[in-house]
Design a protein around this motif. Structure first.
Motif, short mmCIF file in Angstrom:
data_model
loop_
_atom_site.label_atom_id
_atom_site.label_comp_id
_atom_site.label_asym_id
_atom_site.label_seq_id
_atom_site.Cartn_x
_atom_site.Cartn_y
_atom_site.Cartn_z
N GLU A 211 0.77 -1.10 -0.07
CA GLU A 211 -0.09 0.01 0.09
C GLU A 211 0.80 1.06 0.01
O GLU A 211 1.86 1.39 0.69
N PRO A 212 0.36 2.24 -0.42
CA PRO A 212 1.17 3.54 -0.57
C PRO A 212 1.91 4.05 0.45
O PRO A 212 3.08 4.36 0.64
N HIS A 213 1.08 4.06 1.65
CA HIS A 213 1.91 4.70 2.97
C HIS A 213 2.74 3.82 3.50
O HIS A 213 3.81 4.25 4.02
N GLU A 214 2.70 2.29 3.26
CA GLU A 214 3.68 1.60 3.78
C GLU A 214 4.83 1.71 2.94
O GLU A 214 6.14 1.61 3.47
N MET A 215 4.84 1.96 1.72
CA MET A 215 6.09 2.09 0.73
C MET A 215 6.78 3.33 1.16
O MET A 215 8.18 3.20 1.24
N LEU A 216 6.18 4.24 1.74
CA LEU A 216 6.85 5.65 2.13
C LEU A 216 7.68 5.38 3.64
O LEU A 216 8.62 5.84 3.96
N GLU A 217 7.03 4.68 4.53
CA GLU A 217 7.22 4.57 5.68
C GLU A 217 8.49 3.41 5.99
O GLU A 217 9.53 3.55 6.52
N GLN A 218 8.26 2.11 5.46
CA GLN A 218 9.07 1.15 5.94
C GLN A 218 9.86 0.58 4.75
O GLN A 218 10.87 -0.15 4.93
N ARG A 219 9.74 0.92 3.41
CA ARG A 219 10.62 0.55 2.50
C ARG A 219 10.69 -1.10 2.34
O ARG A 219 11.67 -1.42 2.51
N PRO A 220 9.29 -1.54 2.32
CA PRO A 220 9.43 -2.99 2.41
C PRO A 220 10.00 -3.81 1.31
O PRO A 220 10.33 -5.00 1.43
N VAL A 221 10.19 -2.91 0.14
CA VAL A 221 10.62 -3.73 -1.28
C VAL A 221 11.66 -2.57 -1.85
O VAL A 221 11.63 -1.33 -1.44
N ASP A 222 12.06 -2.87 -2.89
CA ASP A 222 13.19 -2.22 -3.62
C ASP A 222 12.24 -1.61 -4.95
O ASP A 222 12.76 -0.48 -5.06
N ILE A 223 11.47 -2.42 -5.28
CA ILE A 223 10.83 -1.99 -6.70
C ILE A 223 9.18 -2.15 -6.46
O ILE A 223 8.88 -3.36 -5.66
N VAL A 224 8.58 -1.07 -6.86
CA VAL A 224 7.06 -1.33 -6.88
C VAL A 224 6.38 -1.36 -8.17
O VAL A 224 6.72 -0.28 -8.86
N VAL A 225 5.54 -2.26 -8.56
CA VAL A 225 5.17 -1.94 -9.88
C VAL A 225 3.46 -1.73 -9.91
O VAL A 225 2.95 -2.19 -9.09
N SER A 226 3.30 -1.34 -10.97
CA SER A 226 1.58 -0.79 -11.20
C SER A 226 1.63 -0.40 -12.77
O SER A 226 2.66 -0.10 -13.36
N ASP A 227 0.37 -0.21 -13.19
CA ASP A 227 0.08 0.47 -14.49
C ASP A 227 0.46 1.76 -14.38
O ASP A 227 0.52 2.34 -13.26
N GLY A 228 0.57 2.59 -15.27
CA GLY A 228 1.29 4.11 -15.39
C GLY A 228 0.02 5.06 -14.79
O GLY A 228 0.49 5.83 -14.45
N LEU A 229 -1.35 4.57 -15.05
CA LEU A 229 -2.10 5.55 -14.66
C LEU A 229 -2.14 5.27 -12.90
O LEU A 229 -2.00 6.52 -12.05
N ILE A 230 -2.26 4.55 -12.40
CA ILE A 230 -1.98 4.30 -10.80
C ILE A 230 -0.79 4.88 -10.42
O ILE A 230 -0.90 5.39 -9.39
N GLY A 231 0.53 4.32 -11.08
CA GLY A 231 1.70 4.69 -10.80
C GLY A 231 1.67 6.34 -10.72
O GLY A 231 2.27 6.88 -9.78
N ASN A 232 1.27 6.91 -11.66
CA ASN A 232 1.03 8.46 -11.70
C ASN A 232 0.46 9.10 -10.70
O ASN A 232 0.80 10.10 -10.15
N ILE A 233 -0.92 8.67 -10.44
CA ILE A 233 -1.87 9.01 -9.40
C ILE A 233 -1.11 8.84 -8.15
O ILE A 233 -1.23 10.05 -7.30
N CYS A 234 -0.34 7.87 -7.89
CA CYS A 234 0.07 7.58 -6.57
C CYS A 234 1.25 8.80 -6.45
O CYS A 234 1.32 9.45 -5.26
N LEU A 235 2.10 8.87 -7.28
CA LEU A 235 3.29 9.97 -7.48
C LEU A 235 2.74 11.36 -7.09
O LEU A 235 3.12 12.05 -6.28
N LYS A 236 1.60 11.55 -7.69
CA LYS A 236 1.35 13.19 -7.74
C LYS A 236 0.38 13.01 -6.47
O LYS A 236 0.44 14.29 -6.10
N SER A 237 0.00 12.09 -6.21
CA SER A 237 -1.01 12.24 -4.66
C SER A 237 0.32 12.57 -3.41
O SER A 237 -0.06 13.26 -2.63
N ILE A 238 1.15 11.66 -3.40
CA ILE A 238 2.41 11.90 -2.48
C ILE A 238 2.60 13.16 -2.71
O ILE A 238 2.86 14.06 -1.57
N GLU A 239 3.11 13.65 -3.65
CA GLU A 239 3.85 15.15 -4.04
C GLU A 239 2.67 16.17 -3.39
O GLU A 239 3.07 16.92 -2.74
N GLY A 240 1.36 15.86 -3.67
CA GLY A 240 0.41 16.71 -3.31
C GLY A 240 0.19 16.77 -1.93
O GLY A 240 0.17 17.90 -1.08
#
Lengths: 338, 338
Positions: A211-240
């Motif tokens: 999940e997005p918040h896990e990704m930022l807090e614990q860095r449980p993996v090195d690589i996260v995959v998704s389609d480009g729509l969800i990946g971009n929404i995730c990035l822009k939401s974190i930035e926001g």
């Protein structure tokens, strides 16, 4: 090594980007070629105390692809743009990598058109570095090259991302997560559920949904995959989210004298925060799966950011990134690949 | 008015949630019914200096649906759970609204099973309030009830969200945006492109695509629609970004004496920040499109958060939310509706 920088089409003027290029060219003792308005670039190189033609070169182009241009059409129509001309130099082998802070969709379209895909990779993907509280970045792909994807595409993203983590970042056994809205294999859309099953079967480093918040807090993996729509929404939401907090902080500090005083004592804290979270320190996002090292820098890139983007392109060339990506395709699929 | 609160299945113990319910029941002079472990609830009501059976009631249930339970199966198997029993009270008209901080998927499944959909609404959706720098919240739906959607579902979300903004929030002519990765109508996935065209044709308040960071900074619309997967990813990414910044701040303040001193002067700033961004102030997310007022509170809800969730359920009942939602379906579609 020579790296080409497209200095047009970003939000900052060419002078600013040339300055970043000259700095990193001197530091790493490598050649930089600037593509764009010849006179502006010439002037900018001289302002840095250098003479064009030695370490720093000019590729004069008459056209610019702007942020507002429609990607595919502008690439087809503007054959003398810094973007298309620069990628042609990369295809011809005159330069080792291409860096652009321009229109992301156009960089993807032009790279596909001029360089083509790596044999057996159905879709190139943008790999974005994401800061984490654990200190080290993790990498998310696809960050926006493909809005509609199949599960097979996500498997390729996982393989390409793992190759990047291994060969460029230096992670021994990269762990891969699937960006999703819950831990269980049954969570998310049909695409997510299918991708989970496929990744579990075919990707040895797969560690399940993230999940997005896990990704930022614990860095449980090195690589996260998704389609480009969800990946971009995730990035822009974190930035926001990040800029909402910093914006609120700034505003309430201004409205109180005590807080202004407090903020003075906390200068180092805010500097750390800016440093840790800034895209300026991250060095751009490589486009994986095309025939050549292409790095997409943030549109707002200034001299410092473009310098880091060029430096990460250098590391990717030295790691032989394109060949690493080609090796991620199983032999049977190379034969099938178009 | 009597509102029922499911006090089991959240992260906080029933005592904490009962406390919040008693507080708001006293303040608004309304009755609250608590569903869950009878002895624990009885004890909790008495600890607040009240006697069960007057303003505060107990619906004793023997089962609990936990966060880990599979939604549909647990709802079918646990017919004596506080969630299923509570929703039955709502269906029977004994209570006016149902509030739960439990398993979101299970609340959606149980609401569909027990209450059913509003005639003509193909998919219920979760409406999540989002804090913005502009001061007023905006509302995003679907925040996670439906991972796979068609464009028609998004049109219903736009209509339901507009009805909510008009009738509950009091916005005269609600503006609607489509959550996407760029401004142009051609951006995003096939679903996004199709939804854009449909919303433009059928939704008078439609204002085009909205990117996540825009949403938080300028609040350019009142309602943002998306499928539940993207909506949920967006929400969790914003939360992640916000808590990454606050986590970093906390850590670096601890590591420097000057910063600790500075933070003392900035106490009011941090209090404002927490207040502005906290879900505890937001009062939960209503599930729109089912036959009854259902509010999903955050799993971590404490007394204060559940109090706000109950209070927003009260406002929704007073605004006649379910009837407003039913009126969003055009007459021709009601006739077609199952």
């Amino acid at each position: 090594m020579q790296i080409l920088v497209d200095v047009m089409g970003g939000d900052q003027p060419p002078e600013e980007l040339v300055r970043g290029g000259v700095e990193i060219g001197r530091l790493r003792e490598m050649e930089i070629c600037f593509a764009g308005d010849g006179r502006q670039i010439d002037h900018a190189i001289r302002s840095c105390g250098e003479r064009p033609g030695r370490r720093f070169h000019i590729l004069p182009c008459s056209q610019v692809i702007s942020m507002q241009d429609a990607p595919v059409r502008s690439v087809r129509e503007k054959s003398d743009s810094s973007m298309v001309r620069g990628l042609r130099e990369l295809r011809n082998g005159t330069v080792a990598a291409f860096v652009s802070p321009g229109n992301t969709g156009a960089v993807v379209a032009a790279s596909l058109l001029v360089l083509g895909r790596v044999r057996g990779i159905p879709r190139p993907a943008i790999l974005a570095p994401i800061p984490t509280l654990a200190g080290q970045d993790l990498h998310l792909l696809d960050a926006g090259a493909n809005a509609d994807c199949h599960a097979e595409h996500l498997l390729h993203f996982a393989r390409m991302g793992s190759a990047y983590a291994r060969e460029v970042v230096g992670v021994d056994a990269p762990r891969v997560g699937l960006l999703n809205i819950g831990e269980e294999a049954s969570k998310g859309s049909r695409l997510m559920i299918k991708s989970y099953t496929l990744l579990e079967a075919e990707c040895p480093g797969f560690r399940g949904n993230i999940e997005p918040h896990e990704m930022l807090e614990q860095r449980p993996v090195d690589i996260v995959v998704s389609d480009g729509l969800i990946g971009n929404i995730c990035l822009k939401s974190i930035e926001g989210g990040v800029s909402a907090v910093t914006g609120l902080l700034r505003r309430s500090i201004k409205s109180s004298a005590a807080a202004k005083l407090g903020a003075l004592f906390m200068r180092s804290v805010f500097r750390d925060l800016r440093y840790t979270l800034s895209y300026r320190e991250r060095g751009g996002a490589p486009l994986l799966g095309v025939n050549g090292v292409v790095v997409i820098a943030h549109g707002r890139s200034d001299a410092h950011a473009i310098r880091n983007a060029i430096d990460s392109a250098r590391r990717e060339v030295e790691a032989g990134l394109t060949e690493c990506i080609a090796r991620t395709v199983p032999p049977a699929e190379v034969a099938d690949g178009i």
